[in-house]
Design a protein around this motif. Structure first.
Motif, PDB file in Angstrom:
ATOM      1  N   THR A   1      -1.077   7.807   0.551  1.00 45.24           N
ATOM      2  CA  THR A   1      -0.931   6.846   1.641  1.00 45.24           C
ATOM      3  C   THR A   1      -1.822   5.625   1.418  1.00 45.24           C
ATOM      4  OG1 THR A   1      -0.447   8.627   3.224  1.00 45.24           O
ATOM      5  CG2 THR A   1      -1.137   6.511   4.132  1.00 45.24           C
ATOM      6  N   GLY A   2      -3.070   5.880   1.020  1.00 42.94           N
ATOM      7  CA  GLY A   2      -3.997   4.778   0.778  1.00 42.94           C
ATOM      8  C   GLY A   2      -3.563   3.882  -0.364  1.00 42.94           C
ATOM      9  N   ILE A   3      -3.141   4.499  -1.464  1.00 43.39           N
ATOM     10  CA  ILE A   3      -2.703   3.717  -2.620  1.00 43.39           C
ATOM     11  C   ILE A   3      -1.463   2.899  -2.280  1.00 43.39           C
ATOM     12  CG2 ILE A   3      -1.723   3.883  -4.946  1.00 43.39           C
ATOM     13  CD1 ILE A   3      -3.538   6.269  -5.439  1.00 43.39           C
ATOM     14  N   THR A   4      -0.532   3.505  -1.550  1.00 44.03           N
ATOM     15  CA  THR A   4       0.681   2.785  -1.144  1.00 44.03           C
ATOM     16  C   THR A   4       0.323   1.568  -0.296  1.00 44.03           C
ATOM     17  OG1 THR A   4       1.934   4.865  -1.131  1.00 44.03           O
ATOM     18  CG2 THR A   4       2.893   2.999   0.050  1.00 44.03           C
ATOM     19  N   GLY A   5      -0.608   1.758   0.645  1.00 40.80           N
ATOM     20  CA  GLY A   5      -1.038   0.633   1.468  1.00 40.80           C
ATOM     21  C   GLY A   5      -1.730  -0.438   0.657  1.00 40.80           C
ATOM     22  N   ASN A   6      -2.562  -0.019  -0.285  1.00 37.05           N
ATOM     23  CA  ASN A   6      -3.273  -0.971  -1.127  1.00 37.05           C
ATOM     24  C   ASN A   6      -2.308  -1.819  -1.948  1.00 37.05           C
ATOM     25  OD1 ASN A   6      -4.663  -1.733  -3.827  1.00 37.05           O
ATOM     26  ND2 ASN A   6      -6.385  -1.208  -2.504  1.00 37.05           N
ATOM     27  N   ILE A   7      -1.260  -1.194  -2.436  1.00 31.31           N
ATOM     28  CA  ILE A   7      -0.313  -1.893  -3.310  1.00 31.31           C
ATOM     29  C   ILE A   7       0.651  -2.777  -2.530  1.00 31.31           C
ATOM     30  CG2 ILE A   7       1.610  -1.566  -4.930  1.00 31.31           C
ATOM     31  CD1 ILE A   7       0.211   0.952  -5.920  1.00 31.31           C
ATOM     32  N   PHE A   8       1.178  -2.267  -1.412  1.00 38.56           N
ATOM     33  CA  PHE A   8       2.291  -2.951  -0.752  1.00 38.56           C
ATOM     34  C   PHE A   8       1.946  -3.639   0.568  1.00 38.56           C
ATOM     35  CE2 PHE A   8       4.330   0.533  -3.209  1.00 38.56           C
ATOM     36  CZ  PHE A   8       5.093  -0.258  -4.062  1.00 38.56           C
ATOM     37  N   ALA A   9       0.770  -3.367   1.153  1.00 29.80           N
ATOM     38  CA  ALA A   9       0.482  -3.890   2.495  1.00 29.80           C
ATOM     39  C   ALA A   9       0.580  -5.412   2.581  1.00 29.80           C
ATOM     40  CB  ALA A   9      -0.905  -3.432   2.939  1.00 29.80           C
ATOM     41  N   GLU A  10      -0.064  -6.108   1.659  1.00 29.19           N
ATOM     42  CA  GLU A  10      -0.079  -7.566   1.729  1.00 29.19           C
ATOM     43  C   GLU A  10       1.325  -8.148   1.639  1.00 29.19           C
ATOM     44  OE1 GLU A  10      -2.555 -11.325  -0.191  1.00 29.19           O
ATOM     45  OE2 GLU A  10      -2.487  -9.405  -1.255  1.00 29.19           O
ATOM     46  N   LYS A  11       2.134  -7.629   0.723  1.00 31.48           N
ATOM     47  CA  LYS A  11       3.509  -8.120   0.570  1.00 31.48           C
ATOM     48  C   LYS A  11       4.352  -7.792   1.799  1.00 31.48           C
ATOM     49  CE  LYS A  11       3.771  -7.978  -4.500  1.00 31.48           C
ATOM     50  NZ  LYS A  11       2.319  -7.777  -4.702  1.00 31.48           N
ATOM     51  N   PHE A  12       4.156  -6.592   2.360  1.00 30.81           N
ATOM     52  CA  PHE A  12       4.938  -6.200   3.528  1.00 30.81           C
ATOM     53  C   PHE A  12       4.591  -7.070   4.726  1.00 30.81           C
ATOM     54  CE2 PHE A  12       5.528  -3.572   7.359  1.00 30.81           C
ATOM     55  CZ  PHE A  12       6.904  -3.340   7.257  1.00 30.81           C
ATOM     56  N   LEU A  13       3.313  -7.328   4.937  1.00 30.92           N
ATOM     57  CA  LEU A  13       2.895  -8.176   6.053  1.00 30.92           C
ATOM     58  C   LEU A  13       3.426  -9.595   5.896  1.00 30.92           C
ATOM     59  CD1 LEU A  13      -0.793  -6.935   6.461  1.00 30.92           C
ATOM     60  CD2 LEU A  13       1.105  -6.530   8.036  1.00 30.92           C
ATOM     61  N   ARG A  14       3.463 -10.062   4.661  1.00 33.93           N
ATOM     62  CA  ARG A  14       4.033 -11.379   4.410  1.00 33.93           C
ATOM     63  C   ARG A  14       5.540 -11.379   4.688  1.00 33.93           C
ATOM     64  NH1 ARG A  14       3.134 -11.934  -0.909  1.00 33.93           N
ATOM     65  NH2 ARG A  14       0.925 -12.354  -0.515  1.00 33.93           N
ATOM     66  N   LEU A  15       6.196 -10.269   4.338  1.00 35.68           N
ATOM     67  CA  LEU A  15       7.647 -10.149   4.542  1.00 35.68           C
ATOM     68  C   LEU A  15       8.008 -10.201   6.016  1.00 35.68           C
ATOM     69  CD1 LEU A  15      10.484  -9.546   3.343  1.00 35.68           C
ATOM     70  CD2 LEU A  15       9.945  -7.112   3.605  1.00 35.68           C
ATOM     71  N   ILE A  16       7.217  -9.535   6.854  1.00 32.43           N
ATOM     72  CA  ILE A  16       7.524  -9.525   8.288  1.00 32.43           C
ATOM     73  C   ILE A  16       6.800 -10.650   9.032  1.00 32.43           C
ATOM     74  CG2 ILE A  16       7.999  -7.054   8.288  1.00 32.43           C
ATOM     75  CD1 ILE A  16       5.260  -6.553   9.461  1.00 32.43           C
ATOM     76  N   LYS A  17       6.202 -11.564   8.242  1.00 36.58           N
ATOM     77  CA  LYS A  17       5.621 -12.811   8.766  1.00 36.58           C
ATOM     78  C   LYS A  17       4.450 -12.577   9.734  1.00 36.58           C
ATOM     79  CE  LYS A  17      10.012 -15.231   8.210  1.00 36.58           C
ATOM     80  NZ  LYS A  17       9.638 -15.729   6.888  1.00 36.58           N
TER      81      LYS A  17
END
Length: 230
Positions: free
Chosen positions: A158-174
């Motif tokens: 869970t932590g690694i997934t958040g580390n890798i994708f969180a920034e891009k996902f937050l940017r995606l949902i603006k």
């Protein structure tokens, strides 16, 4: 096959730190988000143990030294929070509601998945603490009768997934508000995700640090209630 690490209690530490440094170097050279240092370290360490026939017990005997640093390292996360204390005071209600929403979302998603896939109760309580830091999640899982080693694995993933994708996902949902970003990352992917939040900015890192502690406490309180739902 020869148990390579059995001869020295320090080899476990050297392997862990060495593979992590390799991960940092690989991420820096490649620039790939997927080259997460922790993920690289895990893969390389497992590969080394398998290739040399080294038992996990021998590795853990030396690597456990690093575990003692987990608590002080977590406490150090209070430093950026203190530096951003004014942000916290001005946005107290929004921060509180955000963390509560993060904890409930995590638990409800696990409950929904378990019901959808027909998983048993032990699997359910094993997965419940997936979004809190390992030190707390282990205790929650053990108390509820979960499989602690699997809980640790799920927390790390869970932590690694958040580390890798969180920034891009937050940017995606603006999502643009730094406080919202930090709360989302900290409540969803604990310490490993927080390391990414700190890279994003001081406010994001501070709010994520706060979310780690608060989410952990709320999960300890509410996990036993959710455990009775299956």
């Amino acid at each position: 096959m020869h148990d390579f690490l059995a001869e020295s209690v320090y080899m476990g530490v050297m392997l862990t730190l060495g593979t992590y440094c390799i991960g940092i170097w690989m991420k820096k050279v490649s620039g790939w988000t997927l080259m997460n240092p922790l993920l690289v370290s895990i893969v390389l360490s497992i590969g080394f143990l398998c290739a040399t026939g080294t038992s996990y017990e021998s590795y853990a005997k030396g690597a456990d030294v690093i575990s003692y640093l987990l608590t002080p390292a977590t406490v150090c996360l209070a430093v950026p929070l203190y530096e951003q204390i004014e942000h916290l005071k001005r946005n107290y209600y929004a921060v509180t509601l955000g963390i509560v929403a993060g904890v409930l979302s995590s638990m409800l998603s696990i409950l929904g998945m378990v019901l959808l896939l027909g998983m048993d109760h032990q699997a359910y309580v094993t997965l419940l603490p997936k979004s809190i830091t390992t030190a707390i999640g282990m205790g929650v899982s053990e108390e509820l009768g979960g499989n602690v080693p699997v809980t640790i694995l799920v927390i790390v993933i869970t932590g690694i997934t958040g580390n890798i994708f969180a920034e891009k996902f937050l940017r995606l949902i603006k999502v643009k508000e730094p406080i919202a970003k930090g709360i989302a990352i900290g409540s969803a992917s604990h310490v490993i995700g927080t390391s990414k939040a700190m890279e994003m900015g001081q406010t994001e890192g501070a709010m994520s640090s706060l979310a780690i502690v608060t989410s952990g406490v709320l999960t300890v309180i509410t996990a036993s209630l959710f455990a009775q739902l299956t």
